[in-house]
Scaffold this motif. Structure first.
Motif, PDB file in Angstrom:
ATOM      1  N   LYS A  33      38.076  45.645  12.376  1.00 40.55           N
ATOM      2  CA  LYS A  33      37.911  44.726  13.481  1.00 40.55           C
ATOM      3  C   LYS A  33      38.886  44.952  14.618  1.00 40.55           C
ATOM      4  N   GLY A  71      37.694  47.466  17.214  1.00 41.83           N
ATOM      5  CA  GLY A  71      36.657  46.971  18.092  1.00 41.83           C
ATOM      6  C   GLY A  71      37.212  46.016  19.123  1.00 41.83           C
ATOM      7  N   ALA A  72      38.121  45.133  18.701  1.00 42.50           N
ATOM      8  CA  ALA A  72      38.735  44.187  19.621  1.00 42.50           C
ATOM      9  C   ALA A  72      39.562  44.909  20.662  1.00 42.50           C
ATOM     10  N   ALA A 120      37.262  46.499  23.218  1.00 42.59           N
ATOM     11  CA  ALA A 120      36.694  45.486  24.116  1.00 42.59           C
ATOM     12  C   ALA A 120      37.729  45.050  25.151  1.00 42.59           C
ATOM     13  N   GLU A 161      36.206  37.402  18.364  1.00 43.14           N
ATOM     14  CA  GLU A 161      35.012  38.205  18.083  1.00 43.14           C
ATOM     15  C   GLU A 161      34.272  38.619  19.352  1.00 43.14           C
ATOM     16  N   ASP A 169      32.798  40.418  22.557  1.00 40.96           N
ATOM     17  CA  ASP A 169      32.640  41.814  22.957  1.00 40.96           C
ATOM     18  C   ASP A 169      33.150  41.982  24.387  1.00 40.96           C
ATOM     19  N   GLU A 170      33.028  43.192  24.915  1.00 40.90           N
ATOM     20  CA  GLU A 170      33.591  43.481  26.241  1.00 40.90           C
ATOM     21  C   GLU A 170      32.999  42.592  27.330  1.00 40.90           C
TER      22      GLU A 170
END
Length: 231
Positions: A175, A178-179, A182, A213, A215-216
């Protein structure tokens, strides 16, 4: 200088592991958070590393992302902060959490790490606040380093290690990457819109803290709301 290692886990403890790189063992110390994401004995592993060499010490520290490695470098540049304290901060907050805390001037979160007093936490935030946008913009992590097929091509196979117990890996291990990606994308977009790096970093950090959580696109929308003129 050793900047990255790819090999197999020979053994591991709560704060370090031995990586066998084609017959040469490297002892690497990691934060508690990073150790929890690493594979078990006998499995392939890849880590970015930072090497400390002193008269009385030669030690490697390992990181799963360039962001984590860069925060370690910056944290240890602050007066009174050594490698042990840096790993404690990264282990408590994670690289994304360190980015948010420093971008927002939240020294209280930094103080939550073991061994960090109020004065040290305040000094860290003051000294590194201007560095947060650059580190946040790095984003990403070691690409699928723990399970990518390319890793097996450069690591010698082992047979007996498969029988060794393997600690469970948390499903949340990926995770942060991904964070981070973003946040990096949102920072870039806000910069293209003319916002200063400091303002953009603070807004993105606050938006990411409110919605980990996101996204961009969601981060950009939330950050723009925070940056909009009030009243």
């Amino acid at each position: 200088m050793i900047g990255k290692l790819t090999g197999r886990v020979d053994y591991r403890t709560s704060d370090h592991l031995l990586i066998d790189v084609r017959g040469v063992g490297y002892l690497v110390y990691c934060s508690e958070r990073t150790m929890m994401t690493l594979p078990g004995v006998g499995e392939p592993v890849a880590l970015y590393t930072d090497m400390v060499v002193r008269e009385d010490l030669m030690q490697l520290y390992g990181f799963t992302s360039l962001m984590e490695k860069e925060w370690h470098r910056l944290l240890t540049s602050v007066q009174g902060v050594g490698a042990k304290v840096s790993l404690a901060i990264l282990g408590t907050l994670g690289p994304d959490g360190v980015s948010r805390a420093i971008a927002l001037g939240d020294w209280g979160s930094v103080k939550a790490a073991k061994g960090v007093g109020p004065k040290t936490a305040q000094r860290i935030v003051l000294d590194l606040k201007d560095k947060a946008p650059g580190v946040m913009a790095m984003g990403g992590s070691l690409p699928d380093a723990m399970e990518g097929p390319d890793l097996d091509a450069v690591v010698e196979p082992v047979e007996a290690a498969a029988a060794a117990p393997k600690p469970a890996r948390k499903s949340a291990a990926k995770k942060p990457s991904g964070a981070a990606a973003a946040s990096a994308g949102a920072l870039s977009a806000l910069g293209n819109l003319g916002y200063s790096p400091a303002d953009a970093a603070s807004a993105v950090a606050e938006a990411a803290g409110d919605n980990p959580e996101a996204d961009e696109a969601a981060l950009i929308r939330a950050a723009l709301r925070l940056l909009a003129p009030k009243g």
